[in-house]
Write a protein that holds these residues in place. Structure first.
Motif, short mmCIF file in Angstrom:
data_model
loop_
_atom_site.label_atom_id
_atom_site.label_comp_id
_atom_site.label_asym_id
_atom_site.label_seq_id
_atom_site.Cartn_x
_atom_site.Cartn_y
_atom_site.Cartn_z
N ALA A 167 21.73 -108.47 -15.06
CA ALA A 167 21.12 -107.33 -15.28
C ALA A 167 22.06 -105.91 -15.33
N ALA A 168 23.04 -105.94 -14.67
CA ALA A 168 23.91 -104.80 -14.33
C ALA A 168 24.74 -104.73 -15.44
N ALA A 169 25.16 -106.15 -16.25
CA ALA A 169 25.98 -106.28 -17.29
C ALA A 169 25.26 -105.67 -18.64
N GLU A 188 27.98 -122.95 -11.08
CA GLU A 188 29.67 -122.89 -11.54
C GLU A 188 30.25 -121.78 -10.76
N TYR A 189 29.62 -120.76 -10.36
CA TYR A 189 30.21 -119.96 -9.42
C TYR A 189 30.09 -119.80 -7.97
N GLY A 190 29.00 -120.99 -7.56
CA GLY A 190 28.83 -121.16 -6.03
C GLY A 190 27.88 -120.06 -5.49
N VAL A 191 27.09 -119.29 -6.17
CA VAL A 191 26.26 -118.28 -5.81
C VAL A 191 24.59 -118.80 -5.89
N SER A 192 23.78 -117.88 -5.77
CA SER A 192 22.37 -117.86 -5.79
C SER A 192 22.30 -117.75 -7.38
N ALA A 193 20.98 -118.26 -7.91
CA ALA A 193 20.57 -117.75 -9.23
C ALA A 193 20.05 -116.63 -9.21
N GLU A 194 19.64 -115.92 -7.94
CA GLU A 194 19.25 -114.62 -8.07
C GLU A 194 20.57 -113.54 -8.21
N ARG A 195 21.58 -113.90 -7.73
CA ARG A 195 22.86 -113.14 -7.60
C ARG A 195 23.32 -113.17 -9.20
N ILE A 196 23.17 -114.15 -9.89
CA ILE A 196 23.64 -114.32 -11.18
C ILE A 196 22.57 -113.56 -12.22
N ARG A 197 21.34 -113.27 -11.78
CA ARG A 197 20.37 -112.45 -12.24
C ARG A 197 20.77 -110.84 -12.23
N GLN A 198 21.30 -110.68 -10.94
CA GLN A 198 21.57 -109.21 -10.51
C GLN A 198 22.74 -109.10 -11.38
N ILE A 199 23.76 -109.77 -11.47
CA ILE A 199 25.05 -109.52 -12.34
C ILE A 199 24.87 -109.30 -13.74
N LYS A 230 22.84 -103.67 -18.73
CA LYS A 230 22.89 -102.10 -18.68
C LYS A 230 23.89 -101.31 -19.11
N LYS A 231 25.33 -101.74 -18.58
CA LYS A 231 26.33 -101.39 -18.97
C LYS A 231 26.78 -101.65 -20.48
N LEU A 232 26.41 -102.71 -21.14
CA LEU A 232 26.39 -103.01 -22.82
C LEU A 232 25.47 -102.05 -23.38
N ARG A 233 24.34 -101.86 -22.98
CA ARG A 233 23.50 -100.71 -23.60
C ARG A 233 24.04 -99.50 -23.65
N LYS A 234 24.48 -99.02 -22.50
CA LYS A 234 25.06 -97.80 -22.75
C LYS A 234 26.38 -97.53 -23.53
N ALA A 235 27.21 -98.73 -23.49
CA ALA A 235 28.40 -98.80 -24.31
C ALA A 235 27.92 -98.62 -25.77
N LEU A 236 26.76 -99.37 -26.20
CA LEU A 236 26.41 -99.56 -27.55
C LEU A 236 25.69 -98.38 -28.03
N GLU A 237 25.36 -97.30 -27.44
CA GLU A 237 24.65 -96.20 -27.69
C GLU A 237 25.31 -95.26 -28.86
N PRO A 238 26.70 -95.18 -28.73
CA PRO A 238 27.45 -94.58 -30.03
C PRO A 238 27.22 -95.04 -31.31
N TYR A 239 27.25 -96.55 -31.32
CA TYR A 239 26.76 -97.23 -32.59
C TYR A 239 25.55 -97.33 -32.97
N ALA A 240 24.39 -97.21 -32.21
CA ALA A 240 22.97 -97.09 -32.43
C ALA A 240 22.80 -95.77 -33.24
N ARG A 253 33.93 -111.85 -14.84
CA ARG A 253 32.95 -112.62 -14.65
C ARG A 253 31.46 -112.27 -15.27
N SER A 254 31.32 -110.81 -15.48
CA SER A 254 29.99 -110.22 -15.99
C SER A 254 30.02 -110.71 -17.46
#
Length: 316
Positions: free
Chosen positions: A301-303, A288-299, A305-315, A260-261
């Motif tokens: 934001a968390a995704a 599309e997912y039947g949730v609030s827009a705020e919930r999509i924003r939270q998902i 954050k994970k992407l930035r951490k995963a890309l640190e070795p490349y940077a 989903r993320s």
């Protein structure tokens, strides 16, 4: 015979006071200046038609270099005479003569006495061709003519311009539209070709760097805005890193997200056109997912954050 076997620069000619070849030596001591060279070559005896044919025959059949030397030496005065026609280009006559001598040697090497013409008629083309090429290489820092048609137009146009100025007793640099049309008709070329070549003739070399001393401190030398920085080593390395990050890095980082993320990140940031348009809004994904827009924003934001951490070795 090599192209430089008998290249006679003004500093390497000889004083030949003799009136006939029987008393002329082909061993040439050096001279001191151009005037002495011209005086010397004007005293070299001319070959008769029979002597010329005999020397040419010996050269073609037996490779006789002494015969070749006689043919070259006896026509050095022709090179001097032709070089005078090109003094208006601001190049040293000694250099023009040297280049013309090379053209003369090429003509001697190719001359066939069976053609039924004298060497002087055959050599004129080769002498002028070498002088023309030398002028085009050295008249300006940037070569003004490259094709055969441009070379012909360059010399003819310059001659016609000088004639028009002399007739009109004017000192202006640019041609009028009527003069351009007249020259195009005379030379049987397009009017646009005359305009382009006239612009090249009227232009001047511009120093790219540094600036003239009288320019202000804030002025930029042409090299500052003409340089192409795309091929500098630092730019090349940065471009490669961006490409690697945009392909391998992002794909591997996305693989660490849940389905989903990953879908939300792609829909929001990756599925866009080259203008950055086309990404879905938070509300569209919420529907599309039947949730609030705020919930999509939270998902999202968390995704991210994970992407930035995963890309640190490349940077790094």
């Amino acid at each position: 015979m090599s192209a430089t076997s008998f290249a006679l620069a003004p500093s390497a000619a000889a004083t030949l006071p003799a009136a006939s070849w029987s008393s002329t030596s082909l061993t040439l001591p050096p001279l001191g200046n151009l005037d002495a060279y011209i005086s010397a070559v004007n005293r070299i005896p001319m070959l008769s038609a029979e002597e010329e044919r005999e020397c040419a025959r010996r050269l073609r059949e037996r490779g006789d270099l002494e015969a070749a030397a006689k043919l070259v030496l006896s026509h050095l005065r022709l090179v001097v005479a032709i070089s005078r026609q090109y003094l208006g280009y601001g190049l040293p006559q000694a250099d023009l003569i040297q280049e013309g001598n090379i053209g003369l040697m090429k003509a001697v090497r190719r001359f066939d006495p069976a053609l039924g013409v004298r060497l002087v008629s055959y050599a004129v083309h080769w002498i002028k061709a070498e002088i023309h090429e030398f002028i085009l290489r050295n008249w300006r820092m940037v070569k003004v003519a490259t094709t055969k048609a441009q070379r012909k137009l360059f010399f003819n146009l310059r001659s016609l311009k000088n004639g028009l100025k002399a007739d009109a007793a004017e000192t202006r640099e640019r041609l009028s539209p009527a003069e351009i049309d007249a020259i195009a008709r005379d030379l049987n070329v397009r009017r646009e070709d005359v305009v382009e070549m006239e612009a090249r003739l009227s232009g001047a070399d511009v120093a790219l760097d540094p600036l003239p001393a009288d320019e202000g401190e804030d002025a930029l030398a042409p090299i500052a805005y003409l340089a192409d920085h795309r091929h500098e080593p630092t730019e090349v390395l940065a471009a490669r890193e961006r490409e690697r990050l945009a392909t391998d890095g992002i794909e591997q980082a996305l693989a660490q997200l849940d389905e989903r993320s990953r879908r939300i990140i792609r829909a929001r940031w990756l599925d866009v056109d080259e203008n950055g348009q086309g990404g879905k809004t938070l509300q569209e994904l919420a529907d599309e997912y039947g949730v609030s827009a705020e919930r999509i924003r939270q998902i999202e934001a968390a995704a991210l954050k994970k992407l930035r951490k995963a890309l640190e070795p490349y940077a790094a």
